[in-house]
Design a protein around this motif. Structure first.
Motif, PDB file in Angstrom:
ATOM      1  N   PRO A  12       0.817  -1.215   0.000  1.00 39.09           N
ATOM      2  CA  PRO A  12       0.000   0.000   0.000  1.00 39.09           C
ATOM      3  C   PRO A  12       0.853   1.269   0.000  1.00 39.09           C
ATOM      4  CG  PRO A  12      -0.669  -1.490   1.775  1.00 39.09           C
ATOM      5  CD  PRO A  12       0.611  -2.021   1.204  1.00 39.09           C
ATOM      6  N   ALA A  13       0.309   2.345  -0.519  1.00 36.76           N
ATOM      7  CA  ALA A  13       0.993   3.647  -0.508  1.00 36.76           C
ATOM      8  C   ALA A  13       1.288   4.034   0.936  1.00 36.76           C
ATOM      9  CB  ALA A  13       0.111   4.697  -1.169  1.00 36.76           C
ATOM     10  N   GLY A  14       2.490   4.544   1.178  1.00 35.85           N
ATOM     11  CA  GLY A  14       2.872   5.001   2.508  1.00 35.85           C
ATOM     12  C   GLY A  14       3.321   3.908   3.467  1.00 35.85           C
ATOM     13  N   LYS A  15       3.269   2.654   3.053  1.00 34.33           N
ATOM     14  CA  LYS A  15       3.669   1.537   3.916  1.00 34.33           C
ATOM     15  C   LYS A  15       5.197   1.464   3.990  1.00 34.33           C
ATOM     16  CE  LYS A  15       2.819  -2.398   6.098  1.00 34.33           C
ATOM     17  NZ  LYS A  15       2.135  -2.474   7.353  1.00 34.33           N
ATOM     18  N   ALA A  16       5.721   1.291   5.193  1.00 31.27           N
ATOM     19  CA  ALA A  16       7.174   1.159   5.353  1.00 31.27           C
ATOM     20  C   ALA A  16       7.638  -0.170   4.765  1.00 31.27           C
ATOM     21  CB  ALA A  16       7.532   1.225   6.832  1.00 31.27           C
ATOM     22  N   VAL A  17       8.795  -0.149   4.126  1.00 31.05           N
ATOM     23  CA  VAL A  17       9.361  -1.348   3.509  1.00 31.05           C
ATOM     24  C   VAL A  17      10.805  -1.470   3.953  1.00 31.05           C
ATOM     25  CG1 VAL A  17       9.988  -2.435   1.317  1.00 31.05           C
ATOM     26  CG2 VAL A  17       7.887  -1.116   1.479  1.00 31.05           C
ATOM     27  N   PHE A  18      11.210  -2.684   4.323  1.00 29.46           N
ATOM     28  CA  PHE A  18      12.597  -2.961   4.710  1.00 29.46           C
ATOM     29  C   PHE A  18      13.205  -3.835   3.624  1.00 29.46           C
ATOM     30  CE2 PHE A  18      15.883  -5.359   7.028  1.00 29.46           C
ATOM     31  CZ  PHE A  18      16.608  -4.303   7.548  1.00 29.46           C
ATOM     32  N   LEU A  19      14.152  -3.284   2.884  1.00 28.31           N
ATOM     33  CA  LEU A  19      14.785  -4.036   1.802  1.00 28.31           C
ATOM     34  C   LEU A  19      15.974  -4.813   2.321  1.00 28.31           C
ATOM     35  CD1 LEU A  19      14.757  -1.335  -1.009  1.00 28.31           C
ATOM     36  CD2 LEU A  19      13.168  -3.221  -0.673  1.00 28.31           C
ATOM     37  N   ILE A  20      16.040  -6.079   1.974  1.00 29.74           N
ATOM     38  CA  ILE A  20      17.166  -6.923   2.357  1.00 29.74           C
ATOM     39  C   ILE A  20      17.799  -7.439   1.060  1.00 29.74           C
ATOM     40  CG2 ILE A  20      17.881  -8.991   3.609  1.00 29.74           C
ATOM     41  CD1 ILE A  20      15.436  -8.652   5.381  1.00 29.74           C
ATOM     42  N   SER A  21      18.958  -6.893   0.737  1.00 32.01           N
ATOM     43  CA  SER A  21      19.593  -7.277  -0.534  1.00 32.01           C
ATOM     44  C   SER A  21      19.959  -8.752  -0.573  1.00 32.01           C
ATOM     45  CB  SER A  21      20.819  -6.407  -0.805  1.00 32.01           C
ATOM     46  OG  SER A  21      21.775  -6.575   0.217  1.00 32.01           O
TER      47      SER A  21
END
Length: 109
Positions: A12-21
């Motif tokens: 969803p728009a505005g949702k925090a995302v944690f990227l793990i390469s």
């Protein structure tokens, strides 16, 4: 900032995302048997992102690969036969790191 569609669903728009390469290196759309560790994996199959990629590539990547190869070679010269003490493994407890902080081994002579 805006809704994003990914293979596993919608963010969803505005949702925090944690990227793990590191997770990118386990993408089943890019790698055959993605969850298996294969030290001889075909490097032409997909780009490993462990040391970055493109303009974000680690400047020391070549040195890190060479140091790793030399260290493993010397380690295996010292202890060609060993046994991992599986019941004594200790995992790393970090959100962005998967692996072990303690891997005891017994050198077999």
């Amino acid at each position: 900032l805006k809704e994003a569609h990914v293979p596993s669903g919608t963010i969803p728009a505005g949702k925090a995302v944690f990227l793990i390469s590191a997770a990118a290196n386990r993408d089943p759309n890019a790698f055959t048997d993605a969850d298996a560790f294969d030290i001889e994996r075909d490097r032409t199959e997909a780009q490993n992102l462990g040391l970055g990629y493109g303009i974000h590539s680690c400047l020391g990547a070549a040195l890190a690969r060479m140091e790793s190869a030399v260290a493993l070679e010397k380690l295996l010269d010292f202890m060609p036969r060993y046994e991992v003490k599986w019941d004594e493994l200790q995992r790393v407890h970090m959100q962005n790191v998967a692996g072990y902080s303690h891997v005891p081994v017994k050198v077999l002579r």
